[in-house]
Design an enzyme around this catalytic site. Structure first.
Site, PDB file in Angstrom:
ATOM      1  N   SER A 263       1.108  -1.127  -0.445  1.00  0.00           N
ATOM      2  CA  SER A 263      -0.077   0.287  -0.096  1.00  0.00           C
ATOM      3  C   SER A 263       0.858   1.326  -0.081  1.00  0.00           C
ATOM      4  O   SER A 263       2.298   1.176   0.408  1.00  0.00           O
ATOM      5  CB  SER A 263      -1.230   0.082   1.238  1.00  0.00           C
ATOM      6  OG  SER A 263      -1.543   0.804   1.351  1.00  0.00           O
TER       7      SER A 263
ATOM      8  N   TYR B   3      -1.288  -0.488  10.274  1.00  0.00           N
ATOM      9  CA  TYR B   3      -1.652  -0.540   9.244  1.00  0.00           C
ATOM     10  C   TYR B   3      -0.685  -0.122   8.316  1.00  0.00           C
ATOM     11  O   TYR B   3      -0.441  -1.052   8.103  1.00  0.00           O
ATOM     12  CB  TYR B   3      -3.062   0.114   8.278  1.00  0.00           C
ATOM     13  CG  TYR B   3      -3.340  -0.420   7.095  1.00  0.00           C
ATOM     14  CD1 TYR B   3      -3.650  -1.739   6.800  1.00  0.00           C
ATOM     15  CD2 TYR B   3      -3.541   0.919   6.116  1.00  0.00           C
ATOM     16  CE1 TYR B   3      -3.604  -2.437   5.938  1.00  0.00           C
ATOM     17  CE2 TYR B   3      -3.205   0.365   4.272  1.00  0.00           C
ATOM     18  CZ  TYR B   3      -3.591  -1.037   3.890  1.00  0.00           C
ATOM     19  OH  TYR B   3      -4.128  -1.573   2.616  1.00  0.00           O
TER      20      TYR B   3
HETATM   21  P1  NDP Z   1     -11.495  -5.692   0.797  1.00  0.00           P
HETATM   22  O1  NDP Z   1     -12.055  -5.779   1.472  1.00  0.00           O
HETATM   23  O2  NDP Z   1     -12.500  -5.603  -0.808  1.00  0.00           O
HETATM   24  O3  NDP Z   1     -11.030  -7.920   0.332  1.00  0.00           O
HETATM   25  C1  NDP Z   1     -10.262  -7.815   1.134  1.00  0.00           C
HETATM   26  C2  NDP Z   1     -10.243  -9.603   1.462  1.00  0.00           C
HETATM   27  O4  NDP Z   1      -9.155 -10.073   2.106  1.00  0.00           O
HETATM   28  C3  NDP Z   1     -11.440 -10.367   1.351  1.00  0.00           C
HETATM   29  O5  NDP Z   1     -11.435 -10.897   0.096  1.00  0.00           O
HETATM   30  C4  NDP Z   1     -11.665 -10.627   2.486  1.00  0.00           C
HETATM   31  O6  NDP Z   1     -11.560 -12.329   2.068  1.00  0.00           O
HETATM   32  C5  NDP Z   1      -9.817 -11.281   2.700  1.00  0.00           C
HETATM   33  N1  NDP Z   1      -9.242 -11.472   4.287  1.00  0.00           N
HETATM   34  C6  NDP Z   1      -9.435 -10.409   5.054  1.00  0.00           C
HETATM   35  N2  NDP Z   1      -9.003 -11.225   6.093  1.00  0.00           N
HETATM   36  C7  NDP Z   1      -8.264 -12.533   5.493  1.00  0.00           C
HETATM   37  C8  NDP Z   1      -7.940 -13.149   5.938  1.00  0.00           C
HETATM   38  N3  NDP Z   1      -7.915 -13.551   7.748  1.00  0.00           N
HETATM   39  N4  NDP Z   1      -7.868 -15.048   5.937  1.00  0.00           N
HETATM   40  C9  NDP Z   1      -8.929 -14.989   4.721  1.00  0.00           C
HETATM   41  N5  NDP Z   1      -8.789 -13.855   3.863  1.00  0.00           N
HETATM   42  C10 NDP Z   1      -8.756 -12.531   4.454  1.00  0.00           C
HETATM   43  O7  NDP Z   1     -10.112  -5.299   0.281  1.00  0.00           O
HETATM   44  P2  NDP Z   1      -9.336  -4.392  -0.755  1.00  0.00           P
HETATM   45  O8  NDP Z   1      -9.698  -6.095  -1.993  1.00  0.00           O
HETATM   46  O9  NDP Z   1      -9.028  -2.956  -1.135  1.00  0.00           O
HETATM   47  O10 NDP Z   1      -7.682  -4.774  -0.277  1.00  0.00           O
HETATM   48  C11 NDP Z   1      -7.003  -6.194  -0.363  1.00  0.00           C
HETATM   49  C12 NDP Z   1      -5.378  -5.751  -0.307  1.00  0.00           C
HETATM   50  O11 NDP Z   1      -5.484  -4.858  -0.873  1.00  0.00           O
HETATM   51  C13 NDP Z   1      -5.512  -5.831   1.276  1.00  0.00           C
HETATM   52  O12 NDP Z   1      -4.601  -5.861   1.577  1.00  0.00           O
HETATM   53  C14 NDP Z   1      -5.764  -4.475   1.660  1.00  0.00           C
HETATM   54  O13 NDP Z   1      -4.843  -3.537   2.729  1.00  0.00           O
HETATM   55  C15 NDP Z   1      -5.079  -3.385  -0.062  1.00  0.00           C
HETATM   56  N6  NDP Z   1      -5.267  -1.970  -0.210  1.00  0.00           N
HETATM   57  C16 NDP Z   1      -6.280  -1.877  -0.378  1.00  0.00           C
HETATM   58  C17 NDP Z   1      -6.417  -0.572  -0.721  1.00  0.00           C
HETATM   59  C18 NDP Z   1      -7.697   0.222  -1.419  1.00  0.00           C
HETATM   60  O14 NDP Z   1      -7.937   1.494  -0.997  1.00  0.00           O
HETATM   61  N7  NDP Z   1      -8.922  -0.343  -1.020  1.00  0.00           N
HETATM   62  C19 NDP Z   1      -5.034   0.093  -1.238  1.00  0.00           C
HETATM   63  C20 NDP Z   1      -4.121  -0.252  -1.062  1.00  0.00           C
HETATM   64  C21 NDP Z   1      -4.040  -1.033  -0.620  1.00  0.00           C
HETATM   65  P3  NDP Z   1     -12.887 -13.224   3.401  1.00  0.00           P
HETATM   66  O15 NDP Z   1     -13.265 -11.798   4.878  1.00  0.00           O
HETATM   67  O16 NDP Z   1     -13.925 -13.423   3.166  1.00  0.00           O
HETATM   68  O17 NDP Z   1     -11.856 -13.013   4.282  1.00  0.00           O
HETATM   69  C1  8X3 Z   2      -5.206   1.450   1.798  1.00  0.00           C
HETATM   70  C2  8X3 Z   2      -4.845   3.083   0.903  1.00  0.00           C
HETATM   71  O1  8X3 Z   2      -4.623   5.259   1.258  1.00  0.00           O
HETATM   72  O2  8X3 Z   2      -6.489   3.685   3.245  1.00  0.00           O
HETATM   73  O3  8X3 Z   2      -4.079   0.750   1.860  1.00  0.00           O
HETATM   74  O4  8X3 Z   2      -3.977   3.957   3.203  1.00  0.00           O
HETATM   75  S1  8X3 Z   2      -4.979   3.594   2.293  1.00  0.00           S
END
Ligand code: NDP
Ligand code: 8X3
Length: 252
Positions: free
Chosen positions: A139, A152
């Protein structure tokens, strides 16, 4: 033999979009996450295009991770690309107000979960060799501090350094490693971070053009399909509408 991508966190956001993108490009899928119903629905849809294996797995439980990898059916064993995407942010409030369990959950998921999956799949990736990839979802929060990012952002800084360090150890194996670091993207991320506050999530994305899950899925596919001799070490992707801000100065 078709290429196989193993995706963590495929039930939502980037992971689900990546499953769709890779399937549309002909890759077989291993999709994982905790929510079985969502995995099953996605598997039903995408198995019309490519072979799909789905497996419930909580990345925080190393025994579940090891069992899931051990139980891969023969046709899905030779993973070409691991997308370590499962992750979450919790507790947008300042450090001094945070519930300790929320900090631990982020470390258990974003750090310990990611290393467990990597550890379980490294022998396979090394065996398959040239052209394989590990795409770790970091991120911008891993590089740039902001209020409420505390643990985070620190977990995502871990993802960056772990990715770089992995590259050193994997040199000569053909396995590539990328820290893919998105900026603001509209997924369920903020709903999770605010523990279900839909209004807060809507407000964050209102009036700006955030990244979409497909944008990151397309980037993952690009990284995974570059010629074997090219490794993208880190890719930071922001929406055009997002940039840095000035330092905060406290005044008496
Ligand atoms: P979502 O919440 O839409 O998706 C998160 C996914 O992670 C879900 O499929 C969830 O599946 C899975 N997950 C969470 N905890 C667990 C666990 N303990 N075991 C297995 N699976 C898990 O968020 P995003 O798609 O945005 O996030 C995906 C990644 O991108 C993350 O690592 C996040 O930190 C990162 N990210 C997101 C950004 C944003 O602005 N959206 C920006 C930068 C990075 P389930 O709950 O079914 O287990
Ligand atoms: C998620 C993006 O800007 O909320 O990793 O940290 S931000």
């Amino acid at each position: 033999m078709s290429k196989i991508v193993f995706i963590t966190g495929a039930t939502s956001g980037f992971g689900r979009a990546a499953a769709t993108k890779f399937a549309n490009e002909g890759w077989a899928l291993v999709i994982t996450g905790r929510r079985e119903e969502r995995l099953k629905t996605l598997a039903d849809e995408l198995s019309k295009l490519v072979p799909v294996h789905y497996q419930t797995m909580d990345v925080r439980d190393k025994n579940q991770v090891i069992a899931a990898v051990d139980a891969l059916p023969e046709a899905f064993k030779n993973i070409t690309c691991l997308i370590n995407n499962a992750g979450l942010a919790l507790a947008p409030e300042p450090s001094q107000s945070v519930d300790l369990d929320d900090w631990h959950t982020m470390i258990d998921t974003n750090v310990k979960g990611l290393v467990s999956v990597t550890h379980a799949l490294l022998p396979t990736l090394i065996k398959v060799g040239n052209g394989t990839s590990i795409i770790n979802v970091g991120s911008i929060a891993g590089s740039w501090p902001y209020p409420g990012s505390h643990v985070y952002g620190a977990t995502k800084a871990f993802v960056k350094q772990f990715s770089y360090n992995l590259r050193c150890d994997l040199q000569g194996t053909g396995v590539r490693v990328t820290d893919l670091a998105p900026g603001i993207a509209e997924t369920e991320f903020t709903l999770v971070r605010t523990k279900g506050d839909q209004a807060a999530s809507d407000a964050l994305y209102q009036g700006t053009r955030a990244l979409e899950a497909q944008d990151i899925a397309n980037t993952m596919f690009y990284v995974a399909t570059l010629p074997d001799h090219i490794n993208i070490n880190r890719m930071e992707v922001m929406p055009t509408d997002q940039a840095w801000s000035s330092f905060a100065i406290h005044r008496q």
